[in-house]
Enzyme design. Sequence first.
Site, PDB file in Angstrom:
ATOM      1  N   LYS A   1      11.800   2.726   5.621  1.00  0.00           N
ATOM      2  CA  LYS A   1      11.860   4.166   5.366  1.00  0.00           C
ATOM      3  C   LYS A   1      13.245   4.590   4.870  1.00  0.00           C
ATOM      4  O   LYS A   1      13.376   5.512   4.064  1.00  0.00           O
ATOM      5  CB  LYS A   1      11.443   4.922   6.631  1.00  0.00           C
TER       6      LYS A   1
ATOM      7  N   SER B   1      -2.754  -2.865   6.429  1.00  0.00           N
ATOM      8  CA  SER B   1      -4.039  -3.151   7.061  1.00  0.00           C
ATOM      9  C   SER B   1      -5.214  -2.541   6.286  1.00  0.00           C
ATOM     10  O   SER B   1      -5.033  -1.684   5.418  1.00  0.00           O
ATOM     11  CB  SER B   1      -4.033  -2.636   8.497  1.00  0.00           C
TER      12      SER B   1
ATOM     13  N   ARG C   1      -7.605   7.445   5.086  1.00  0.00           N
ATOM     14  CA  ARG C   1      -7.648   7.649   6.537  1.00  0.00           C
ATOM     15  C   ARG C   1      -7.714   9.141   6.803  1.00  0.00           C
ATOM     16  O   ARG C   1      -6.972   9.922   6.207  1.00  0.00           O
ATOM     17  CB  ARG C   1      -6.405   7.050   7.200  1.00  0.00           C
TER      18      ARG C   1
ATOM     19  N   ARG D   1       0.861  -1.193   0.000  1.00  0.00           N
ATOM     20  CA  ARG D   1       0.000   0.000   0.000  1.00  0.00           C
ATOM     21  C   ARG D   1       0.887   1.228   0.000  1.00  0.00           C
ATOM     22  O   ARG D   1       1.739   1.389   0.883  1.00  0.00           O
ATOM     23  CB  ARG D   1      -0.934   0.026   1.215  1.00  0.00           C
TER      24      ARG D   1
ATOM     25  N   GLU E   1       7.237   0.783  11.893  1.00  0.00           N
ATOM     26  CA  GLU E   1       5.941   0.759  11.212  1.00  0.00           C
ATOM     27  C   GLU E   1       4.835   0.719  12.257  1.00  0.00           C
ATOM     28  O   GLU E   1       5.069   0.314  13.391  1.00  0.00           O
ATOM     29  CB  GLU E   1       5.817  -0.522  10.355  1.00  0.00           C
ATOM     30  N   GLY E   2       3.644   1.126  11.834  1.00  0.00           N
ATOM     31  CA  GLY E   2       2.482   0.909  12.696  1.00  0.00           C
ATOM     32  C   GLY E   2       1.975   2.151  13.407  1.00  0.00           C
ATOM     33  O   GLY E   2       1.029   2.083  14.178  1.00  0.00           O
TER      34      GLY E   2
ATOM     35  N   LYS F   1      11.788  10.422  11.150  1.00  0.00           N
ATOM     36  CA  LYS F   1      11.207   9.073  11.193  1.00  0.00           C
ATOM     37  C   LYS F   1      12.248   8.012  11.531  1.00  0.00           C
ATOM     38  O   LYS F   1      13.274   7.916  10.843  1.00  0.00           O
ATOM     39  CB  LYS F   1      10.601   8.724   9.835  1.00  0.00           C
TER      40      LYS F   1
ATOM     41  N   ASN G   1       4.223   0.801   2.028  1.00  0.00           N
ATOM     42  CA  ASN G   1       4.160  -0.319   2.972  1.00  0.00           C
ATOM     43  C   ASN G   1       4.234  -1.631   2.212  1.00  0.00           C
ATOM     44  O   ASN G   1       3.455  -1.843   1.271  1.00  0.00           O
ATOM     45  CB  ASN G   1       2.832  -0.289   3.740  1.00  0.00           C
TER      46      ASN G   1
ATOM     47  N   GLU H   1       4.693   7.054   2.518  1.00  0.00           N
ATOM     48  CA  GLU H   1       5.545   5.866   2.608  1.00  0.00           C
ATOM     49  C   GLU H   1       4.948   4.762   1.756  1.00  0.00           C
ATOM     50  O   GLU H   1       3.787   4.822   1.345  1.00  0.00           O
ATOM     51  CB  GLU H   1       5.671   5.380   4.057  1.00  0.00           C
TER      52      GLU H   1
HETATM   53  P1  ADP Z   1       4.119   4.437   9.940  1.00  0.00           P
HETATM   54  O1  ADP Z   1       4.976   3.375   9.351  1.00  0.00           O
HETATM   55  O2  ADP Z   1       4.181   4.516  11.408  1.00  0.00           O
HETATM   56  O3  ADP Z   1       2.729   4.381   9.392  1.00  0.00           O
HETATM   57  P2  ADP Z   1       4.352   6.895   8.414  1.00  0.00           P
HETATM   58  O4  ADP Z   1       5.538   7.339   7.676  1.00  0.00           O
HETATM   59  O5  ADP Z   1       3.204   6.450   7.601  1.00  0.00           O
HETATM   60  O6  ADP Z   1       4.798   5.776   9.449  1.00  0.00           O
HETATM   61  O7  ADP Z   1       3.888   8.074   9.392  1.00  0.00           O
HETATM   62  C1  ADP Z   1       2.801   7.942  10.266  1.00  0.00           C
HETATM   63  C2  ADP Z   1       1.832   9.095  10.061  1.00  0.00           C
HETATM   64  O8  ADP Z   1       2.496  10.339  10.243  1.00  0.00           O
HETATM   65  C3  ADP Z   1       1.234   9.158   8.674  1.00  0.00           C
HETATM   66  O9  ADP Z   1       0.100   8.333   8.566  1.00  0.00           O
HETATM   67  C4  ADP Z   1       0.923  10.643   8.524  1.00  0.00           C
HETATM   68  O10 ADP Z   1      -0.314  10.954   9.137  1.00  0.00           O
HETATM   69  C5  ADP Z   1       2.031  11.304   9.328  1.00  0.00           C
HETATM   70  N1  ADP Z   1       3.149  11.686   8.440  1.00  0.00           N
HETATM   71  C6  ADP Z   1       4.159  10.905   8.047  1.00  0.00           C
HETATM   72  N2  ADP Z   1       4.995  11.547   7.219  1.00  0.00           N
HETATM   73  C7  ADP Z   1       4.504  12.791   7.086  1.00  0.00           C
HETATM   74  C8  ADP Z   1       4.913  13.961   6.372  1.00  0.00           C
HETATM   75  N3  ADP Z   1       6.017  13.973   5.647  1.00  0.00           N
HETATM   76  N4  ADP Z   1       4.154  15.065   6.487  1.00  0.00           N
HETATM   77  C9  ADP Z   1       3.029  15.087   7.238  1.00  0.00           C
HETATM   78  N5  ADP Z   1       2.601  14.022   7.936  1.00  0.00           N
HETATM   79  C10 ADP Z   1       3.313  12.887   7.871  1.00  0.00           C
HETATM   80 MG    MG Z   2       2.062   4.787   7.505  1.00  0.00          MG
END
Ligand code: ADP
Ligand code: MG
Length: 562
Positions: free
Chosen positions: A397, A239, A538, A216, A455-456, A451, A234, A232
């Site tokens: 990442k 999920s 979401r 995804r 994940e999660g 970051k 996945n 990102e």
């Molecule tokens: P995870 O693997 O924990 O899902 P993500 O990279 O998807 O990690 O980050 C988690 C959440 O943080 C995302 O669902 C989003 O809401 C927010 N987020 C992540 N990266 C960004 C970004 N560059 N700008 C704004 N919000 C972000």
């Molecule tokens: Mg994510």
Amino acid sequence: MGAAYSSCSSLSLAFPTVTLYSSPITTSSQSYPRSKPKPFSSTIDKIRNTRFLEPVKIMAQTPFPCSGLAVKCGKVEEVENQEEGTTRKPMVDYHGIDQVLLDEMVYDALVWSSLHGLLVGDKSVERSGKVPGVGLVHAPSALLPMPFPENQWRQAVDLTPIFSELVDRVSLDGKFLQESLSRTKKADAFTSRLLDLHSKMLEINKKEDIRLGLHRSDYMLDEQTKLLLQIELNTISCSFPGLSSLVTELHRSLLNHYGEVLGLDPKRIPGNNAYGYFVEAFAKAWTEYNNPRALVMFVVQAEERNMYDQHWLSAVLKERYNITAIRKTMAEIDAEAELLSDGTLLVGGKAIAVIYFRAGYKPDDYPSESEWRARLLMEQSSAIKCPSISYHLAGTKKIQQELAKPDVLERFLDNKEDIAKLRKCFAGLWSLDDPNIVKEAIERPELFVMKPQREGGGNNIYGADVRETLLRLQKEGTDGSAAYILMQRIFPTVFQTFLLRNGICHKDNAVSELGIYGAYLRNKDKVIMNDQCGYLLRTKTSSSDEGGVAAGFAVLDSIYLT
Ligand code: ADP
Ligand code: MG
């Protein structure tokens, strides 16, 4: 995962879906033929075909009469489409919706969710994560779909098979994965264990001829530039293929009934057959494995309140393809599994054709050596892993950040158009080796997200914490900084919304993240599946940094094309 949303009506979902897109989206270089869907025969299909065929009628049976509603609800107005500058399309001022109408819709949404399995385990009930049917509550969801521009939606759909192909190619370059993650390995114990597993597979020259990815790719739409930017990619345990399909149907159902009064057209919500495609991918992978007695195994956490999302997949797999899926924790696999000399993985004496990970992506999933032994055994086997360790690492990442460096995509993809499309959706991504970026992030932390390799949800660092963490890492001067990447912070457009949680409707301003699922299956040189296969939207309150639904930040939503 490819774009034939229309096929949901024949493939699996029995709702009276309205189709916006009927042709499979393909990469610019290849087209992937789709197999003929099987006819309905299953109990689940029958239930959905018969009992819930007419959502409008169900609505009419609710205690609230729907005729004679005040039409003042939902101020409908024409707005200028910012992309085209010319087209004018209706939009609703959600917060202007009349309270009586709102209450009716909330009631209907809660009933619909309960009757159709749009459910999760209720946190307040102790056994709800262990015993199905105990302590159920409707999944957190938005009451109404979120506006999303059609052009960017199509763009995201179009990118999916290219990203899946990229993951496959990256997964084959063991040296690239090991080298790119070598510094992270020193700073992050979990990544280090995953890399050790990967090294072992390289040492024994383990080949994965049949490769299955259920990915995804998540995006946000940057308000200022209107650019679709990837958050990102996945590659493990993506999920909500089950519940996201349902939330789309919930919204279509509500708009079938209330759309006219709201000035919203249910046809503007694209169909979403994520779980139909996931199941099709399992069935096709199982066929490639070619052992009619073999099972599909879902690797799960010991406690899982999102179990119904997973049960939708296993139940439909059984009903539609007569393939059995078993659920095992990593500890159970360690206790029950054995590896035959020909590579067959037996669990409880039964051969496993496909391993689908809905656990194993975070350190908590490995509380002891037992879980690592199980992961190794699975990896050594001939079972089709979704994902293999290489696919798993390709979705980290750090690899995302490496792929965004100049000239790196060119190592893996030949088609220049495809490369340009991917690059266009990359946000700013940096390692902490770059002193200029670190300096900038210390000065303007609000413009960055930091970051770790996790994940999660709930792991990222925002705002003043970015500055603090960077200063601390500078002071410590060790390898610690290699555990993180820095990313440009994306500021999506804020919309009015209603968030349904635990039977309560919250009025709020919100932002959304669009995820497009992709299924990729190949056997040696033959690409059997490379499609976009549905979406997850979401939505979270605009004041929240993080975004996971299970982590409690966001709700499930669907899109309303503008
Ligand atoms: P995870 O693997 O924990 O899902 P993500 O990279 O998807 O990690 O980050 C988690 C959440 O943080 C995302 O669902 C989003 O809401 C927010 N987020 C992540 N990266 C960004 C970004 N560059 N700008 C704004 N919000 C972000
Ligand atoms: Mg994510």
